[in-house]
Design a protein around this motif. Structure first.
Motif, mmCIF file in Angstrom:
data_model
loop_
_atom_site.group_PDB
_atom_site.id
_atom_site.type_symbol
_atom_site.label_atom_id
_atom_site.label_comp_id
_atom_site.label_asym_id
_atom_site.label_seq_id
_atom_site.Cartn_x
_atom_site.Cartn_y
_atom_site.Cartn_z
ATOM 1 N N SER A 56 1.294 -1.889 -0.204
ATOM 2 C CA SER A 56 -0.209 0.076 0.098
ATOM 3 C C SER A 56 0.971 1.685 0.062
ATOM 4 O O SER A 56 0.358 2.622 -0.551
ATOM 5 C CB SER A 56 -1.013 -0.059 1.125
ATOM 6 N N SER A 59 1.960 2.210 -3.903
ATOM 7 C CA SER A 59 0.791 3.155 -4.284
ATOM 8 C C SER A 59 0.458 4.481 -3.277
ATOM 9 O O SER A 59 0.455 6.076 -4.685
ATOM 10 C CB SER A 59 -0.366 2.746 -3.923
ATOM 11 N N THR A 62 2.977 6.448 -5.027
ATOM 12 C CA THR A 62 2.891 6.733 -6.783
ATOM 13 C C THR A 62 1.772 8.498 -6.562
ATOM 14 O O THR A 62 2.406 9.411 -7.006
ATOM 15 C CB THR A 62 1.465 6.166 -7.416
ATOM 16 N N THR A 227 6.658 3.032 -8.807
ATOM 17 C CA THR A 227 5.668 2.752 -8.245
ATOM 18 C C THR A 227 4.241 2.146 -8.751
ATOM 19 O O THR A 227 3.460 1.292 -8.257
ATOM 20 C CB THR A 227 5.553 4.005 -6.921
ATOM 21 N N THR A 231 2.606 -1.404 -7.772
ATOM 22 C CA THR A 231 0.889 -0.945 -7.081
ATOM 23 C C THR A 231 0.457 -2.181 -8.030
ATOM 24 O O THR A 231 -0.969 -3.006 -7.225
ATOM 25 C CB THR A 231 0.366 -0.070 -6.933
ATOM 26 N N HIS A 234 1.619 -5.579 -7.576
ATOM 27 C CA HIS A 234 0.879 -6.415 -6.320
ATOM 28 C C HIS A 234 -0.382 -6.465 -6.155
ATOM 29 O O HIS A 234 -1.314 -7.929 -5.783
ATOM 30 C CB HIS A 234 0.926 -5.146 -5.401
ATOM 31 N N VAL A 241 -2.459 -4.867 -1.330
ATOM 32 C CA VAL A 241 -2.868 -3.145 -1.835
ATOM 33 C C VAL A 241 -4.438 -3.534 -1.216
ATOM 34 O O VAL A 241 -5.003 -3.621 -2.013
ATOM 35 C CB VAL A 241 -2.605 -2.639 -3.267
ATOM 36 N N ALA A 246 -3.954 2.997 1.542
ATOM 37 C CA ALA A 246 -3.839 4.187 0.846
ATOM 38 C C ALA A 246 -3.599 5.746 0.603
ATOM 39 O O ALA A 246 -3.549 6.750 0.335
ATOM 40 C CB ALA A 246 -3.161 3.364 -1.121
#
Length: 304
Positions: A56, A59, A62, A227, A231, A234, A241, A246
């Motif tokens: 998480s 993300s 990002t 990233t 994400t 993942h 995630v 997030a």
């Protein structure tokens, strides 16, 4: 105000999570770091499972990187040629990191691996930062001038074949060097949930020999796409995630970054770096203690 995290499978106080994101955003604005290397440990301390915390956090990094990239693009501070090579390497590393992540999950060692990697990396980086900051403060107080080493790419980089010209950075080096650097960062992003800027920036300066005016922007460009890819990987492979987690982190970090930038203008950079180094070392020590402490309950019962 409690809220349920569907992937982490626990209830948390939403204000606390936003506060953690705000603290990381504050540090990001003050020190110019992405903050991902502190987000995961702080979430683990709060009780979020390490796998969910790492996935998480990627993300969240990002979202926090987008505004930074646009700001540097406007200032012509991004070497897109170099950035694309780093992104390709980062995406390759992300797939490799996903395989390592799944392997550690299957063997039941992922939590321990994340903890050990953070202790080693944060301890080493924090120690080097503290040493450099104390030297700068001592020089400032005594009135001496620190000798600045001329930046040039490392001899190992110079020995690599198939050179390309990176005009914005003024370099003539093999693309294999940034490709490998990007791959290492991608692996770390998948396993630890970090953006990798705290490793990428020094490596770009002292290994690749890039000029400082394009390092941060190019690093953020790479972090943004890697990233983002991490994400997605993942979400489709490890299923770790937690989008609710997030989102809460992102709300806090965006707000905290604004205040951090204001505080940074009121403090001397030498003391800022020392403060960051001490915080990194404290997190590393806390992670090390967590690995060695005996839990209150050795066994737990959970529904599968």
């Amino acid at each position: 105000m409690d809220i349920y995290l569907p992937i982490a499978n626990i209830s948390v106080n939403a204000l606390v999570i936003i506060g953690l994101g705000g603290l990381v955003g504050l540090l990001s604005g003050m020190f110019g770091v992405g903050g991902g290397f502190l987000t995961t440990p702080l979430l683990i301390f709060y009780g979020i499972p390490p796998t969910v915390a790492a996935a998480s956090a990627a993300s969240q990094v990002t979202g926090a990187s987008i505004s930074g990239v646009f700001a540097h693009v406007r200032r012509n501070g991004v070497d897109f040629h170099m950035g694309i090579v780093l992104v390709v390497g980062g995406l390759i590393g992300s797939f490799l990191g996903a395989g390592i992540f799944r392997l550690l999950q299957e063997t039941g060692q992922i939590d321990t691996a994340i903890g050990l990697l953070y202790v080693v990396m944060l301890g080493g980086i924090g120690g080097l930062m503290a040493k450099e900051s104390l030297s700068a403060i001592k020089a400032m107080r005594t009135g001496t001038t620190l000798q600045v080493k001329k930046r040039r790419h490392h001899p190992l980089v110079a020995a690599l074949p198939m050179r390309w010209r990176f005009y914005r950075s003024g370099l003539y080096i093999s693309p294999l060097a940034p490709l490998i650097l990007g791959a290492v960062t991608g692996i770390l992003t998948m396993i630890l949930g970090v953006g990798g800027g705290f490793i990428m920036v020094p490596a770009m300066l002292y290994l690749l020999g890039m000029p400082t005016q394009v390092v941060v922007g190019t690093s953020l460009f790479q972090i943004l796409f890697v990233t983002m890819g991490a994400t997605m990987i993942h979400a489709t492979t490890t299923k770790a995630v937690d989008i609710v987690l997030a989102a809460l982190l992102l709300i806090g970090s965006v707000t905290g970054a604004q205040y951090g930038a204001r505080f940074a203008m009121k403090m001397k950079p030498e003391y800022l770096r020392l403060l960051l180094a001490l915080m990194v070392l404290l997190v590393a020590i806390r992670m090390a203690l967590g690995l060695g402490w005996r839990p209150d309950e050795i066994y737990s019962v959970a529904l599968s």
